[in-house]
Design a protein around this motif. Sequence first.
Motif, short mmCIF file in Angstrom:
data_model
loop_
_atom_site.label_atom_id
_atom_site.label_comp_id
_atom_site.label_asym_id
_atom_site.label_seq_id
_atom_site.Cartn_x
_atom_site.Cartn_y
_atom_site.Cartn_z
N ALA A 47 -1.26 10.91 -7.10
CA ALA A 47 0.15 10.78 -7.48
C ALA A 47 0.45 11.56 -8.75
O ALA A 47 1.48 12.24 -8.86
CB ALA A 47 0.51 9.31 -7.65
N LEU A 48 -0.42 11.48 -9.73
CA LEU A 48 -0.22 12.19 -11.00
C LEU A 48 -0.31 13.69 -10.81
O LEU A 48 0.45 14.46 -11.44
CB LEU A 48 -1.22 11.70 -12.04
N ASP A 49 -1.22 14.13 -9.95
CA ASP A 49 -1.34 15.56 -9.68
C ASP A 49 -0.08 16.12 -9.04
O ASP A 49 0.21 17.33 -9.16
CB ASP A 49 -2.53 15.82 -8.74
N ASN A 50 0.65 15.26 -8.34
CA ASN A 50 1.83 15.70 -7.58
C ASN A 50 3.07 14.88 -7.98
O ASN A 50 3.91 14.57 -7.16
CB ASN A 50 1.57 15.55 -6.08
N TRP A 51 3.16 14.55 -9.25
CA TRP A 51 4.14 13.58 -9.72
C TRP A 51 5.58 13.94 -9.37
O TRP A 51 6.34 13.08 -8.91
CB TRP A 51 4.01 13.37 -11.22
N GLU A 52 5.98 15.17 -9.58
CA GLU A 52 7.37 15.55 -9.32
C GLU A 52 7.74 15.34 -7.85
O GLU A 52 8.87 14.96 -7.53
CB GLU A 52 7.61 17.00 -9.72
N ARG A 53 6.78 15.57 -6.97
CA ARG A 53 7.06 15.45 -5.54
C ARG A 53 6.97 14.01 -5.04
O ARG A 53 7.80 13.58 -4.24
CB ARG A 53 6.08 16.33 -4.75
N VAL A 54 5.96 13.25 -5.53
CA VAL A 54 5.72 11.94 -4.93
C VAL A 54 6.39 10.79 -5.69
O VAL A 54 6.63 9.73 -5.10
CB VAL A 54 4.21 11.65 -4.79
N SER A 55 6.68 10.94 -6.97
CA SER A 55 7.23 9.81 -7.73
C SER A 55 8.56 9.30 -7.18
O SER A 55 8.79 8.07 -7.17
CB SER A 55 7.35 10.14 -9.21
N PRO A 56 9.47 10.18 -6.68
CA PRO A 56 10.69 9.61 -6.08
C PRO A 56 10.40 8.72 -4.88
O PRO A 56 11.08 7.69 -4.68
CB PRO A 56 11.48 10.86 -5.67
N ASN A 57 9.41 9.08 -4.09
CA ASN A 57 9.04 8.25 -2.93
C ASN A 57 8.40 6.93 -3.37
O ASN A 57 8.62 5.88 -2.75
CB ASN A 57 8.10 9.01 -2.01
N LEU A 58 7.60 7.00 -4.43
CA LEU A 58 7.01 5.77 -4.96
C LEU A 58 8.10 4.85 -5.53
O LEU A 58 8.05 3.63 -5.37
CB LEU A 58 5.96 6.09 -6.03
N ALA B 185 0.83 -1.20 0.00
CA ALA B 185 0.00 0.00 0.00
C ALA B 185 0.87 1.25 0.00
O ALA B 185 1.86 1.34 0.73
CB ALA B 185 -0.92 0.00 1.19
N ALA B 186 0.48 2.22 -0.83
CA ALA B 186 1.26 3.46 -0.96
C ALA B 186 0.50 4.66 -0.42
O ALA B 186 0.84 5.81 -0.73
CB ALA B 186 1.63 3.69 -2.43
N GLY B 187 -0.53 4.41 0.40
CA GLY B 187 -1.40 5.49 0.85
C GLY B 187 -0.70 6.59 1.61
O GLY B 187 -1.14 7.75 1.55
N TYR B 188 0.38 6.28 2.31
CA TYR B 188 1.08 7.33 3.05
C TYR B 188 1.87 8.24 2.13
O TYR B 188 2.29 9.33 2.53
CB TYR B 188 2.00 6.71 4.11
N ILE B 189 2.06 7.81 0.87
CA ILE B 189 2.72 8.65 -0.15
C ILE B 189 1.67 9.33 -1.02
O ILE B 189 1.71 10.54 -1.25
CB ILE B 189 3.67 7.81 -1.01
N ALA B 190 0.75 8.52 -1.52
CA ALA B 190 -0.32 9.01 -2.39
C ALA B 190 -1.51 8.07 -2.23
O ALA B 190 -1.38 6.87 -2.51
CB ALA B 190 0.13 9.06 -3.84
N PRO B 191 -2.65 8.55 -1.78
CA PRO B 191 -3.79 7.66 -1.54
C PRO B 191 -4.37 7.06 -2.82
O PRO B 191 -4.89 5.95 -2.80
CB PRO B 191 -4.82 8.57 -0.85
N THR B 192 -4.29 7.80 -3.93
CA THR B 192 -4.83 7.32 -5.20
C THR B 192 -3.84 7.62 -6.30
O THR B 192 -2.93 8.46 -6.16
CB THR B 192 -6.17 8.00 -5.55
N LEU B 193 -4.02 6.97 -7.44
CA LEU B 193 -3.14 7.24 -8.59
C LEU B 193 -3.33 8.65 -9.10
O LEU B 193 -2.37 9.31 -9.51
CB LEU B 193 -3.39 6.22 -9.70
N GLN B 194 -4.56 9.15 -9.08
CA GLN B 194 -4.78 10.52 -9.53
C GLN B 194 -4.02 11.50 -8.65
O GLN B 194 -3.41 12.46 -9.16
CB GLN B 194 -6.27 10.86 -9.53
#
Length: 336
Positions: free
Chosen positions: A38-49, A27-36
């Motif tokens: 994650a995409l809205d905040n891609w530059e910030r969250v993709s390294p953590n994912l 589960a990646a909820g603590y980084i991004a609860p949904t894929l949308q």
Amino acid sequence: MKLATLNDGTRDGKLVVVSKDLTRCCAAGYIAPTLQYALDNWERVSPNLEALYRDVEHQAVPCERFHEREAMSPLPRAYQWADGSAYINHVELVRKARGAEVPESFYHDPLMYQGGSDAFLGPREDIPLGDIAWGCDMEGEVAVITDDVPMGVSAEAAADHIKLVMLVNDVSLRGLIPDELAKGFGFFQSKPASAFSPVAVTPDELGDDWRDSLVHLPLMVDYNGEAFGRADAGKDATFNLAQLVAHAAKTRRLSAGTIIGSGTVSNQGPDGDPGKPVSEGGLGYSCIAEIRMIETIATGKPSTPFMKPGDVVRVEMKDAHHHSIFGAIEQKVVQA
């Protein structure tokens, strides 16, 4: 990196990171609860994912078994779903079946329609069909998901806005298409809900098989347990996926989470002919409409019927080691 959305009873599901072999997820909820999100905040969250993906691969974090049947489409709903037609061979065959010519402009100006995106089918969800006369057909395709794309972007720059790649079964109701197109307003009722692969992957996950914004691998379409299509998604493409993204953004911005489809993957035969069925040693077809056109050329009428309740379609893509990359779309047609 491989991402999926599991059904947790909510409309948008929960985001998970999936292992390369599609056996485990976290589960990646603590980084991004949904894929949308994650995409809205891609530059910030993709390294953590990406970091979580490495941990999943190294079994450094608690994981659960990944079951494809529990996956929704990676984006269960999207702000925009636009389907192009990269493979003009498909356009040529289908338009011939309707007795329509292919305008010269189609070879340098992509076709594209805007599909319904408020609710996609899950990759293992039944296809509801109201009437067999509607002519239900599958269409095996590749699709990409973008981040925010500026208006007027070049095809070269558009390639950098492709963040995820997945497969799609773009369900079409062939019997409704001619009358809709005759109205001059395009598809609507003839394009019901589509389904996407259980997993979406970042382009780098494809390695050398992702070149020139195309996936250079066969798209495997099985119909009622038999091989139906093995067309190579990297061949015979008049347009690549970056060009389709740029086409969509010609007069407007594209918001993060926009899905752009390749259109039905379709190859010519070795001599430029329409090609043969898989059962005859050819690469087959990614939709029924194409084989019906081949049958019409050969005998004067089609013999393969469109899908009916009980029929099953499976769409998948495997790497050079025969491992599934995106998981499989497998759907049964049911009476609505």
